[in-house]
Design a protein around this motif. Structure first.
Motif, PDB file in Angstrom:
ATOM      1  N   ALA A 158      12.369   6.887  86.996  1.00 35.75           N
ATOM      2  CA  ALA A 158      13.510   6.015  87.280  1.00 35.75           C
ATOM      3  C   ALA A 158      13.465   4.757  86.424  1.00 35.75           C
ATOM      4  N   TRP A 159      12.280   4.200  86.260  1.00 39.45           N
ATOM      5  CA  TRP A 159      12.138   2.978  85.455  1.00 39.45           C
ATOM      6  C   TRP A 159      12.501   3.247  84.003  1.00 39.45           C
ATOM      7  N   PHE A 160      12.012   4.352  83.440  1.00 34.69           N
ATOM      8  CA  PHE A 160      12.336   4.668  82.048  1.00 34.69           C
ATOM      9  C   PHE A 160      13.842   4.858  81.860  1.00 34.69           C
ATOM     10  N   GLY A 161      14.470   5.574  82.785  1.00 36.93           N
ATOM     11  CA  GLY A 161      15.903   5.787  82.687  1.00 36.93           C
ATOM     12  C   GLY A 161      16.689   4.495  82.806  1.00 36.93           C
ATOM     13  N   PHE A 162      16.251   3.630  83.700  1.00 38.02           N
ATOM     14  CA  PHE A 162      16.923   2.345  83.896  1.00 38.02           C
ATOM     15  C   PHE A 162      16.787   1.465  82.658  1.00 38.02           C
ATOM     16  N   GLN A 163      15.597   1.477  82.061  1.00 41.03           N
ATOM     17  CA  GLN A 163      15.390   0.690  80.843  1.00 41.03           C
ATOM     18  C   GLN A 163      16.291   1.192  79.718  1.00 41.03           C
ATOM     19  N   ALA A 164      16.454   2.494  79.639  1.00 43.84           N
ATOM     20  CA  ALA A 164      17.336   3.066  78.611  1.00 43.84           C
ATOM     21  C   ALA A 164      18.769   2.597  78.810  1.00 43.84           C
ATOM     22  N   ALA A 165      19.249   2.668  80.044  1.00 44.07           N
ATOM     23  CA  ALA A 165      20.619   2.246  80.331  1.00 44.07           C
ATOM     24  C   ALA A 165      20.811   0.762  80.012  1.00 44.07           C
ATOM     25  N   ASN A 166      19.843  -0.032  80.396  1.00 40.95           N
ATOM     26  CA  ASN A 166      19.915  -1.467  80.127  1.00 40.95           C
ATOM     27  C   ASN A 166      19.975  -1.744  78.630  1.00 40.95           C
ATOM     28  N   TYR A 167      19.136  -1.036  77.870  1.00 39.15           N
ATOM     29  CA  TYR A 167      19.094  -1.266  76.421  1.00 39.15           C
ATOM     30  C   TYR A 167      20.430  -0.896  75.776  1.00 39.15           C
ATOM     31  N   ASP A 218      12.015  11.671  74.233  1.00 38.84           N
ATOM     32  CA  ASP A 218      12.465  12.430  73.062  1.00 38.84           C
ATOM     33  C   ASP A 218      12.690  11.489  71.881  1.00 38.84           C
ATOM     34  N   ALA A 219      13.392  10.378  72.136  1.00 34.19           N
ATOM     35  CA  ALA A 219      13.680   9.419  71.065  1.00 34.19           C
ATOM     36  C   ALA A 219      12.406   8.762  70.552  1.00 34.19           C
ATOM     37  N   ALA A 220      11.487   8.449  71.454  1.00 34.81           N
ATOM     38  CA  ALA A 220      10.228   7.818  71.045  1.00 34.81           C
ATOM     39  C   ALA A 220       9.419   8.753  70.157  1.00 34.81           C
ATOM     40  N   GLU A 221       9.380  10.031  70.533  1.00 34.33           N
ATOM     41  CA  GLU A 221       8.626  11.015  69.749  1.00 34.33           C
ATOM     42  C   GLU A 221       9.274  11.278  68.393  1.00 34.33           C
ATOM     43  N   GLU A 222      10.560  10.952  68.280  1.00 34.79           N
ATOM     44  CA  GLU A 222      11.260  11.071  67.002  1.00 34.79           C
ATOM     45  C   GLU A 222      11.150   9.787  66.183  1.00 34.79           C
ATOM     46  N   GLY A 223      10.436   8.793  66.724  1.00 31.61           N
ATOM     47  CA  GLY A 223      10.162   7.587  65.974  1.00 31.61           C
ATOM     48  C   GLY A 223      11.100   6.422  66.208  1.00 31.61           C
ATOM     49  N   ASP A 224      11.975   6.526  67.199  1.00 32.39           N
ATOM     50  CA  ASP A 224      12.916   5.434  67.457  1.00 32.39           C
ATOM     51  C   ASP A 224      12.181   4.182  67.935  1.00 32.39           C
ATOM     52  N   PHE A 225      12.495   3.043  67.321  1.00 30.19           N
ATOM     53  CA  PHE A 225      11.777   1.797  67.603  1.00 30.19           C
ATOM     54  C   PHE A 225      11.979   1.314  69.031  1.00 30.19           C
ATOM     55  N   ALA A 226      13.201   1.400  69.543  1.00 33.18           N
ATOM     56  CA  ALA A 226      13.487   0.895  70.890  1.00 33.18           C
ATOM     57  C   ALA A 226      12.847   1.791  71.952  1.00 33.18           C
ATOM     58  N   ALA A 227      12.968   3.084  71.762  1.00 25.07           N
ATOM     59  CA  ALA A 227      12.379   4.018  72.719  1.00 25.07           C
ATOM     60  C   ALA A 227      10.870   3.887  72.741  1.00 25.07           C
ATOM     61  N   LYS A 228      10.259   3.736  71.577  1.00 23.44           N
ATOM     62  CA  LYS A 228       8.807   3.578  71.520  1.00 23.44           C
ATOM     63  C   LYS A 228       8.372   2.332  72.284  1.00 23.44           C
ATOM     64  N   ALA A 229       9.121   1.265  72.162  1.00 22.75           N
ATOM     65  CA  ALA A 229       8.763   0.027  72.859  1.00 22.75           C
ATOM     66  C   ALA A 229       8.827   0.214  74.373  1.00 22.75           C
ATOM     67  N   ILE A 230       9.842   0.936  74.843  1.00 21.36           N
ATOM     68  CA  ILE A 230       9.976   1.189  76.275  1.00 21.36           C
ATOM     69  C   ILE A 230       8.836   2.072  76.770  1.00 21.36           C
ATOM     70  N   VAL A 231       8.565   3.153  76.053  1.00 18.56           N
ATOM     71  CA  VAL A 231       7.514   4.082  76.458  1.00 18.56           C
ATOM     72  C   VAL A 231       6.150   3.393  76.440  1.00 18.56           C
ATOM     73  N   GLU A 232       5.892   2.615  75.415  1.00 19.41           N
ATOM     74  CA  GLU A 232       4.603   1.919  75.318  1.00 19.41           C
ATOM     75  C   GLU A 232       4.420   0.922  76.454  1.00 19.41           C
ATOM     76  N   GLU A 233       5.492   0.246  76.844  1.00 21.41           N
ATOM     77  CA  GLU A 233       5.397  -0.703  77.957  1.00 21.41           C
ATOM     78  C   GLU A 233       5.088   0.024  79.267  1.00 21.41           C
ATOM     79  N   GLY A 234       5.792   1.134  79.517  1.00 18.31           N
ATOM     80  CA  GLY A 234       5.545   1.893  80.740  1.00 18.31           C
ATOM     81  C   GLY A 234       4.161   2.498  80.772  1.00 18.31           C
TER      82      GLY A 234
END
Length: 297
Positions: A158-167, A218-234
């Motif tokens: 839920a947190w990851f999904g919410f962070q995505a929507a917020n971004y 999926d986006a983080a594993e494809e190298g997306d900067f924003a997704a990586k930041a969210i995943v790394e924080e979680g």
């Protein structure tokens, strides 16, 4: 006190009840699963009648699947539920005029931990729709997090999904750089702009946001900067939970929950190397709990 022969002649019902579903298993004295059943939500926080109906329904389904010529009253039930960490709900469920021969009630955290370590001491980090850390060492339960969405449950689906929507909303307002998350989320929701997106997500529960988590990974594993930041924080948060649990000196520590395969590669290296595979599923933890309690009577 029941003898070992009493336990050996007993069929056990194991219940794992959460906010989305309730799973039941019937096992024999050797813990061989004879039947399974799944029904609706069983968190009494969201309704006592719904919870007890789901427990009873899943138990009936499991008993029918087992082929045993028995009634629910012939079973010794271990019941692990979300929500009963709250004393008022634990008391309410304890006073339920249940249909089982005996019922032993525990939190979903305790049964998950007992299952992961086959009844022995240990700790678990749970990363599913929500997140939580729990250890059980020398009879002492210890909990970290588990405060619920949206004010807690960091590192959860839920947190990851919410962070995505917020971004995405902030990027559509020009306050963040566009990311791969934008295209993935807008496509998934079938919307074109911020207003349509707000209409699509307004008032949605944790389970809705949890379904968005995979696109972040999926986006983080494809190298997306924003997704990586969210995943790394979680992942950093979950690694921190593991370090806090280690202070309780658990012999084993496991990562469990639906998000496990996605988040595990992102955890700190020292934490990844310490993780042990869970031995059993949570519903078996309810059986183990009932067996342990039965020997204490």
């Amino acid at each position: 006190m029941p003898s070992s022969s009493d336990i050996n002649n007993t069929y056990f019902l194991g219940i794992d009840g959460g906010g989305s579903k309730c799973k039941a298993i019937i096992v024999d004295a050797d813990n061989k699963v004879l039947g399974e059943g799944i029904s609706g939500p069983a968190n009494p926080l969201h309704g006592f009648e719904q919870a007890v109906n789901s427990i009873t329904e899943s138990a009936h389904i499991a008993l029918k699947a087992s082929g045993l010529n028995l009634q629910l009253s012939d079973l010794t039930a271990g019941v692990g539920l979300a929500g009963v960490n709250l004393p008022a709900l634990f008391e309410q469920m304890s006073n339920w005029q249940h249909p089982f021969g005996k019922m032993f009630l525990a939190t979903d955290l305790l049964i998950a931990c007992l299952a992961a370590h086959n009844g022995d001491d240990g700790a678990v980090m749970i990363t599913g729709t929500g997140s939580c850390g729990f250890s059980y060492v020398d009879g002492h339960p210890y909990t970290i997090g588990g405060h619920g969405f949206p004010h807690g449950d960091k590192g959860s689906g839920a947190w990851f999904g919410f962070q995505a929507a917020n971004y995405v909303l902030m990027s559509l307002d020009g306050l963040k750089a566009p990311s791969m998350i934008n295209e993935k989320l807008l496509t998934l929701l079938d919307v074109q702009d911020g207003l349509q997106m707000v209409e699509a997500i307004a008032g949605k529960p944790a389970a809705f946001y949890a379904k968005l988590a995979n696109l972040v990974f999926d986006a983080a594993e494809e190298g997306d900067f924003a997704a990586k930041a969210i995943v790394e924080e979680g992942a950093c948060y979950i690694s921190g939970v593991a370090r806090q649990l280690e202070k309780q000196n658990p012999p084993r520590i496991s990562l469990i929950g639906g998000l496990t395969p996605r988040i595990k590669p992102w955890l700190d290296e020292d934490i990844k190397h310490k993780l042990a595979e869970p031995i059993c599923a949570p519903e078996m933890g309810s059986v183990i709990f009932a067996q342990q309690q039965l020997t204490l009577l």
